[in-house]
Write an enzyme that holds these catalytic residues in place. Structure first.
Site, PDB file in Angstrom:
ATOM      1  N   ARG A  56       0.830  -1.197   0.000  1.00 42.67           N
ATOM      2  CA  ARG A  56       0.000   0.000   0.000  1.00 42.67           C
ATOM      3  C   ARG A  56       0.870   1.255   0.000  1.00 42.67           C
ATOM      4  O   ARG A  56       1.898   1.296   0.655  1.00 42.67           O
ATOM      5  CB  ARG A  56      -0.914   0.023   1.232  1.00 42.67           C
ATOM      6  CG  ARG A  56      -1.821  -1.187   1.355  1.00 42.67           C
ATOM      7  CD  ARG A  56      -2.647  -1.074   2.636  1.00 42.67           C
ATOM      8  NE  ARG A  56      -3.538  -2.223   2.798  1.00 42.67           N
ATOM      9  CZ  ARG A  56      -3.255  -3.304   3.505  1.00 42.67           C
ATOM     10  NH1 ARG A  56      -2.089  -3.370   4.136  1.00 42.67           N
ATOM     11  NH2 ARG A  56      -4.107  -4.296   3.608  1.00 42.67           N
ATOM     12  N   ASP A  58       0.179   5.439   0.830  1.00 42.28           N
ATOM     13  CA  ASP A  58      -0.821   6.296   1.460  1.00 42.28           C
ATOM     14  C   ASP A  58      -1.375   7.314   0.472  1.00 42.28           C
ATOM     15  O   ASP A  58      -0.789   7.560  -0.589  1.00 42.28           O
ATOM     16  CB  ASP A  58      -0.197   7.060   2.631  1.00 42.28           C
ATOM     17  CG  ASP A  58       0.429   6.151   3.662  1.00 42.28           C
ATOM     18  OD1 ASP A  58      -0.017   4.987   3.765  1.00 42.28           O
ATOM     19  OD2 ASP A  58       1.365   6.587   4.359  1.00 42.28           O
ATOM     20  N   TYR A 117      12.324   3.435  -1.365  1.00 41.31           N
ATOM     21  CA  TYR A 117      11.529   4.650  -1.358  1.00 41.31           C
ATOM     22  C   TYR A 117      12.460   5.858  -1.442  1.00 41.31           C
ATOM     23  O   TYR A 117      13.580   5.830  -0.925  1.00 41.31           O
ATOM     24  CB  TYR A 117      10.711   4.769  -0.064  1.00 41.31           C
ATOM     25  CG  TYR A 117       9.465   3.920  -0.029  1.00 41.31           C
ATOM     26  CD1 TYR A 117       8.247   4.415  -0.486  1.00 41.31           C
ATOM     27  CD2 TYR A 117       9.489   2.623   0.487  1.00 41.31           C
ATOM     28  CE1 TYR A 117       7.096   3.648  -0.434  1.00 41.31           C
ATOM     29  CE2 TYR A 117       8.351   1.844   0.543  1.00 41.31           C
ATOM     30  CZ  TYR A 117       7.154   2.367   0.075  1.00 41.31           C
ATOM     31  OH  TYR A 117       6.020   1.604   0.125  1.00 41.31           O
ATOM     32  N   ARG A 207       7.830   8.127   6.208  1.00 39.83           N
ATOM     33  CA  ARG A 207       7.467   9.513   6.523  1.00 39.83           C
ATOM     34  C   ARG A 207       7.815   9.873   7.965  1.00 39.83           C
ATOM     35  O   ARG A 207       8.237  10.998   8.263  1.00 39.83           O
ATOM     36  CB  ARG A 207       5.986   9.737   6.245  1.00 39.83           C
ATOM     37  CG  ARG A 207       5.633   9.681   4.760  1.00 39.83           C
ATOM     38  CD  ARG A 207       4.134   9.646   4.542  1.00 39.83           C
ATOM     39  NE  ARG A 207       3.485  10.793   5.159  1.00 39.83           N
ATOM     40  CZ  ARG A 207       2.167  10.896   5.316  1.00 39.83           C
ATOM     41  NH1 ARG A 207       1.357   9.918   4.917  1.00 39.83           N
ATOM     42  NH2 ARG A 207       1.647  11.978   5.879  1.00 39.83           N
TER      43      ARG A 207
END
Length: 254
Positions: A56, A58, A117, A207
């Site tokens: 997933r 966000d 990422y 994050r």
């Protein structure tokens, strides 16, 4: 379950601008990336097709190379035709970059051995207009040595419970131990790029790692704060999450 001989498993490479969507995971409101892909399959062949992603992202998070798989009737289209057919029914913010035939036992999520990422920070008094929605604007000065040191503390195998957001009710509890293989920091002009490579990441983990390290680089927290959160294994949690628009799923490793 492996597909039968009359079913073909497709492996899709997908990019998207996350701003218009409520993340990857299908929503009741049908405005997630997965929803749009499944609708594109249905519009192409008139059948409901389930699309399984590598994980997933966000709401607001972008993807340069999300991976997904889908099982389709083998006789409907040639593999090479699926890319154009799907893109014809997708919004312009979502594009299928490549479609390949996958092995019957390939799974976009469970076959993955790691992810990369990227987080982008625009560190200047102004935000370049072409970076709106694509980078975190950080106008204050940052101590890059402290930022680098903070990021290095996250490398290795740790319990990252203190750096994971709580999921909504109904989600099963998950193991919070993860291995972060490497985090690199580069600067080019006003743009800071943080690259995270690991075996997997918890909900909002990248994050929260970024936001907490930046907090230290601003002089608003000490590096001991990171050490203590890692040692506390979730007894305390950080609340400093970098905004979604700076985060990109860059690569899924198999």
């Amino acid at each position: 379950m492996n597909p039968t001989p009359d079913i073909l498993r497709l492996r899709l490479l997908i990019a998207y601008d996350g701003r218009p969507f409520r993340g990857w995971q299908s929503q009741a409101t049908k405005d997630a990336v997965q929803d749009h892909l499944e609708a594109a399959f249905a519009n192409t062949i008139g059948e409901k097709i389930s699309v399984q992603g590598s994980g997933r992202t966000d709401a607001g998070v972008h993807a340069l190379a999300q991976v997904a798989h889908a099982d389709v009737p083998a006789e409907r289209l040639e593999v090479a035709a699926w890319q154009g057919a799907l893109n014809n029914f997708l919004p312009p913010e979502i594009r299928v970059l490549r479609v390949r035939r996958a092995a019957a036992d390939f799974h976009a999520r469970f076959s993955a051995v790691g992810k990369i990422y990227t987080y982008r920070i625009w560190n200047s008094s102004y935000l370049h207009p072409l970076e709106i929605g694509r980078a975190w604007h950080m106008p204050s000065a940052l101590d890059l040595e402290v930022l680098q040191a903070g990021l290095k503390l996250f490398e290795g195998k740790h319990d990252f419970a203190g750096f994971a957001a709580n999921r909504a009710p109904g989600f099963a509890a998950e193991d919070t131990v993860r291995t972060v293989r490497e985090i690199t920091l580069t600067r080019r002009g006003e743009l800071l790029t943080l690259r995270f490579e690991g075996e997997g990441f918890l909900y909002k983990m990248v994050r929260l790692l970024t936001g907490t390290a930046v907090r230290c680089a601003q002089g608003r927290a000490e590096l001991t704060f990171i050490r203590e959160l890692l040692a506390d294994k979730g007894a305390r949690k950080t609340s400093f999450a970098a905004p979604a628009e700076g985060l990109y799923l860059t690569r899924v490793l198999y």
